[in-house]
Design a protein around this motif. Structure first.
Motif, PDB file in Angstrom:
ATOM      1  N   TRP A 165     117.921  26.673  83.732  1.00 53.60           N
ATOM      2  CA  TRP A 165     117.361  25.671  82.902  1.00 53.60           C
ATOM      3  C   TRP A 165     116.014  25.375  83.222  1.00 53.60           C
ATOM      4  O   TRP A 165     115.092  24.539  82.398  1.00 53.60           O
ATOM      5  N   SER A 166     115.223  25.888  84.411  1.00 50.85           N
ATOM      6  CA  SER A 166     114.125  25.413  84.835  1.00 50.85           C
ATOM      7  C   SER A 166     113.046  25.916  83.849  1.00 50.85           C
ATOM      8  O   SER A 166     111.958  24.893  83.551  1.00 50.85           O
ATOM      9  N   LYS A 167     112.909  27.219  83.512  1.00 52.01           N
ATOM     10  CA  LYS A 167     111.739  27.578  82.748  1.00 52.01           C
ATOM     11  C   LYS A 167     111.861  27.057  81.286  1.00 52.01           C
ATOM     12  O   LYS A 167     110.906  26.686  80.658  1.00 52.01           O
ATOM     13  N   PRO A 168     113.184  27.128  80.622  1.00 51.36           N
ATOM     14  CA  PRO A 168     113.565  26.274  79.133  1.00 51.36           C
ATOM     15  C   PRO A 168     112.739  24.831  79.616  1.00 51.36           C
ATOM     16  O   PRO A 168     112.226  24.519  78.379  1.00 51.36           O
ATOM     17  N   VAL A 241     103.551  22.913  87.188  1.00 48.27           N
ATOM     18  CA  VAL A 241     104.557  23.564  88.115  1.00 48.27           C
ATOM     19  C   VAL A 241     104.485  22.952  89.472  1.00 48.27           C
ATOM     20  O   VAL A 241     105.305  22.781  90.287  1.00 48.27           O
ATOM     21  N   HIS A 242     102.999  23.197  90.049  1.00 49.51           N
ATOM     22  CA  HIS A 242     102.822  22.524  91.274  1.00 49.51           C
ATOM     23  C   HIS A 242     103.172  21.120  91.703  1.00 49.51           C
ATOM     24  O   HIS A 242     103.778  20.808  92.900  1.00 49.51           O
ATOM     25  N   VAL A 243     103.040  20.159  90.552  1.00 53.04           N
ATOM     26  CA  VAL A 243     103.215  18.809  90.780  1.00 53.04           C
ATOM     27  C   VAL A 243     104.736  18.566  90.832  1.00 53.04           C
ATOM     28  O   VAL A 243     105.526  18.039  91.661  1.00 53.04           O
ATOM     29  N   THR A 255     110.820  28.934  89.026  1.00 57.00           N
ATOM     30  CA  THR A 255     109.322  28.686  88.501  1.00 57.00           C
ATOM     31  C   THR A 255     108.286  29.062  89.080  1.00 57.00           C
ATOM     32  O   THR A 255     107.101  28.485  89.220  1.00 57.00           O
ATOM     33  N   LEU A 256     108.480  30.231  90.195  1.00 53.01           N
ATOM     34  CA  LEU A 256     107.420  30.668  90.832  1.00 53.01           C
ATOM     35  C   LEU A 256     106.616  31.574  89.810  1.00 53.01           C
ATOM     36  O   LEU A 256     106.642  32.615  89.755  1.00 53.01           O
TER      37      LEU A 256
END
Length: 306
Positions: A165-168, A241-243, A255-256
């Motif tokens: 679910w991270s990318k959605p 993504v970095h934060v 999420t890489l």
């Protein structure tokens, strides 16, 4: 400087030469900045991509080894897949959402300026602050999204804590920030000739047919512009993504993104040559997809009078 340029310069009058020199002096800060901070790094990164360059040592030429290694690097291939996945869904969904919102905000309704302001506000909110707020909203326990889903009997997913679910979650977050594109579409909608819409109404076209056959073709150049800029932004997706993952690309590298892995390679592992190779692959991917969009748009984009 070519001989033709020198010949043209010599053919100028004294007044024209002075004006040219004065103009060049005025823009010289920009020229120096462009060469020092844009042009030189551009070509330097190309050279470094063919070298073994561990940051604090002298670069050593290794030819195409960095590029060969990229396609053997499972983390790079994962980052390529993640970026492509994000671009494939985030860009079309954001485009459709922005067009629909612009059409709604173009209607003559009470409080229209207020609604336009509200939808534009996310675009001027600092990205870091926005990411922190969404990080809280995506919390599996205590997050507002799962709380609202629980009110209707739906058990919310793990969002950023779940590889599935991270990318959605990131795609959902991207739709929230379409206010900038909405403003551009609103400006385009103002330029749609009213007489064309009235003519379609006289021909018996309903609202959907008017949008499909009149409005969308007339704003198609703006749609192409937003698609290209959205695609470029999607492949360079970094700050949020970095934060939200502290630059780790977690969970399980789901999420890489390519930009995150490039940053890790350069500033965590200090492999500048390898990072430069990644940057050039990313650049080539963007160039290829942009060229494809331009090629496909030849039959779909309508320019007035052409």
């Amino acid at each position: 400087v070519s001989m033709r340029t020198i010949t043209r310069f010599r053919g100028l009058s004294t007044r024209e030469r002075r004006a040219l020199i004065a103009g060049l002096l005025f823009i010289s800060p920009w020229i120096v900045g462009f060469i020092a901070f844009r042009l030189y790094p551009f070509f330097a990164s190309l050279y470094y991509s063919f070298t073994f360059y561990p940051a604090l040592e002298t670069p050593r030429w290794i030819g195409l080894r960095n590029f060969q290694r990229l396609f053997e690097d499972t983390r790079f291939l994962t980052s390529l897949y993640n970026s492509a996945y994000y671009a494939l869904f985030a860009v079309p969904l954001s485009t459709i959402s922005a067009i629909l919102l612009a059409m709604v905000l173009n209607l003559k309704v009470k409080g229209r300026p207020l609604f336009r302001t509200i939808f534009y506000l996310p675009s001027i909110t600092p990205t870091v602050a926005t990411s922190i707020v969404w990080l809280w909203m995506f919390q599996p326990r205590g997050g507002i999204i799962n709380y609202v889903l629980g009110l209707v009997g739906i058990r919310g997913p793990g969002w950023l804590g779940s590889p599935e679910w991270s990318k959605p979650a990131l795609i959902l977050m991207s739709i929230w920030g379409v206010g900038g594109a909405v403003v551009i579409y609103l400006a385009a909608l103002q330029d749609v000739p009213r007489e064309l819409i009235e003519a379609s109404q006289l021909d018996g076209a309903n609202a959907v047919q008017q949008v499909w056959n009149v409005t969308l073709p007339m704003i198609s150049p703006v749609i192409l512009f937003n698609l290209i800029t959205g695609l470029i932004g999607a492949f360079q997706y970094f700050t949020e993504v970095h934060v939200m993952t502290r630059g780790s690309g977690s969970p399980a590298d789901s999420t890489l993104m390519m930009s995150i892995y490039l940053w890790q390679t350069a500033f965590q592992y200090f492999k500048m040559g390898y990072a430069s190779a990644q940057a050039w692959i990313l650049f080539l991917i963007i160039i290829v997809f942009t060229a494809i969009l331009f090629k496909v748009s030849g039959r779909l984009v309508y320019y007035g009078g052409k």
